[in-house]
Design a protein around this motif. Structure first.
Motif, short mmCIF file in Angstrom:
data_model
loop_
_atom_site.label_atom_id
_atom_site.label_comp_id
_atom_site.label_asym_id
_atom_site.label_seq_id
_atom_site.Cartn_x
_atom_site.Cartn_y
_atom_site.Cartn_z
N THR A 34 101.93 62.99 -33.26
CA THR A 34 101.54 62.14 -32.14
C THR A 34 101.10 60.75 -32.59
N ALA A 35 100.68 60.62 -33.86
CA ALA A 35 100.28 59.31 -34.38
C ALA A 35 100.30 59.33 -35.90
N LEU B 69 98.68 62.22 -40.63
CA LEU B 69 99.39 62.56 -39.41
C LEU B 69 98.42 63.18 -38.41
N SER B 70 98.52 62.75 -37.18
CA SER B 70 97.87 63.43 -36.08
C SER B 70 98.99 64.13 -35.33
N ALA B 71 98.82 65.43 -35.09
CA ALA B 71 99.90 66.20 -34.48
C ALA B 71 99.34 67.27 -33.56
N THR B 72 100.20 67.75 -32.66
CA THR B 72 99.81 68.80 -31.72
C THR B 72 100.78 69.96 -31.85
N GLY B 73 100.22 71.18 -31.93
CA GLY B 73 101.03 72.38 -32.04
C GLY B 73 101.74 72.68 -30.74
N THR B 74 102.99 73.10 -30.84
CA THR B 74 103.79 73.36 -29.64
C THR B 74 103.55 74.76 -29.08
N THR B 75 103.14 75.70 -29.92
CA THR B 75 102.91 77.07 -29.46
C THR B 75 101.44 77.29 -29.12
N PHE B 76 100.56 76.95 -30.06
CA PHE B 76 99.13 77.22 -29.88
C PHE B 76 98.36 76.02 -29.33
N GLU B 77 99.03 74.89 -29.13
CA GLU B 77 98.44 73.68 -28.59
C GLU B 77 97.17 73.27 -29.34
N CYS B 78 97.21 73.42 -30.67
CA CYS B 78 96.06 73.00 -31.47
C CYS B 78 96.33 71.61 -32.06
N ASP B 79 95.25 70.91 -32.38
CA ASP B 79 95.37 69.57 -32.96
C ASP B 79 95.30 69.68 -34.47
N LEU B 80 96.01 68.78 -35.14
CA LEU B 80 96.09 68.79 -36.59
C LEU B 80 95.95 67.38 -37.13
N LYS C 237 81.84 73.55 -32.43
CA LYS C 237 81.77 73.94 -31.03
C LYS C 237 83.11 73.71 -30.33
N ASP C 238 83.28 74.29 -29.19
CA ASP C 238 84.50 74.21 -28.38
C ASP C 238 85.72 74.79 -29.09
N GLY C 239 85.52 75.76 -29.99
CA GLY C 239 86.63 76.44 -30.64
C GLY C 239 87.30 75.67 -31.76
N VAL C 240 86.72 74.57 -32.21
CA VAL C 240 87.30 73.77 -33.27
C VAL C 240 87.06 74.47 -34.61
N VAL C 241 88.14 74.62 -35.39
CA VAL C 241 88.06 75.20 -36.73
C VAL C 241 88.53 74.13 -37.70
N VAL C 242 87.70 73.84 -38.71
CA VAL C 242 88.04 72.87 -39.73
C VAL C 242 88.31 73.62 -41.03
#
Length: 129
Positions: A28-29, A43-54, A122-127
């Motif tokens: 995405t960026a 890279l900033s990216a979004t998962g197509t299956t799990f809709e997670c941010d990377l 919080k909010d389900g974010v995993v680092v």
């Protein structure tokens, strides 16, 4: 042809055994906070299956991705298809010399190392670092 098909299916089954996470991400960026290093793109990216941010740093001299392109990201416990642990301190090219297939054979760009920390925010974010 049957031998190749059987070998490919066996390799795929073995790869699935060591895979912890897999998704296709759309970039995405590039360098959303500005470019910090000459040979590295963030890279900033979004998962197509799990809709997670990377957020992922890659060596852009070796492998280049552009905004809008898609890539598959796999997090695995080992590169060894038999599930045996890797030597996390170094890359072992003798494995390639013996013509033993590894998970790396299935991809154009591979980063190999150890996960040092997993933090649950919080909010389900995993680092994962």
């Amino acid at each position: 042809t049957n031998i190749n098909t059987t070998t490919t299916m066996a390799t795929a089954a073995s790869a699935a055994r060591v895979t912890l996470f897999e998704d296709i991400f759309e970039v995405t960026a590039l360098n959303p906070e500005g470019k910090k290093f000459d040979r590295v793109n963030r890279l900033s990216a979004t998962g197509t299956t799990f809709e997670c941010d990377l957020l992922l740093d890659i060596n852009c001299e070796i492998y280049s991705l552009l905004e809008g392109e898609k890539m598959t990201l796999v997090l695995a416990s080992t590169l060894n298809l038999d599930g045996s642990p890797d030597d996390h301190t170094s890359y072992n090219p003798s494995q390639m010399a013996r013509n033993e297939p590894t998970l790396a054979d299935n991809y154009e760009y591979v980063m190999h190392g150890r996960v040092f920390d997993v933090s649950y925010k919080k909010d389900g974010v995993v680092v994962i670092a």
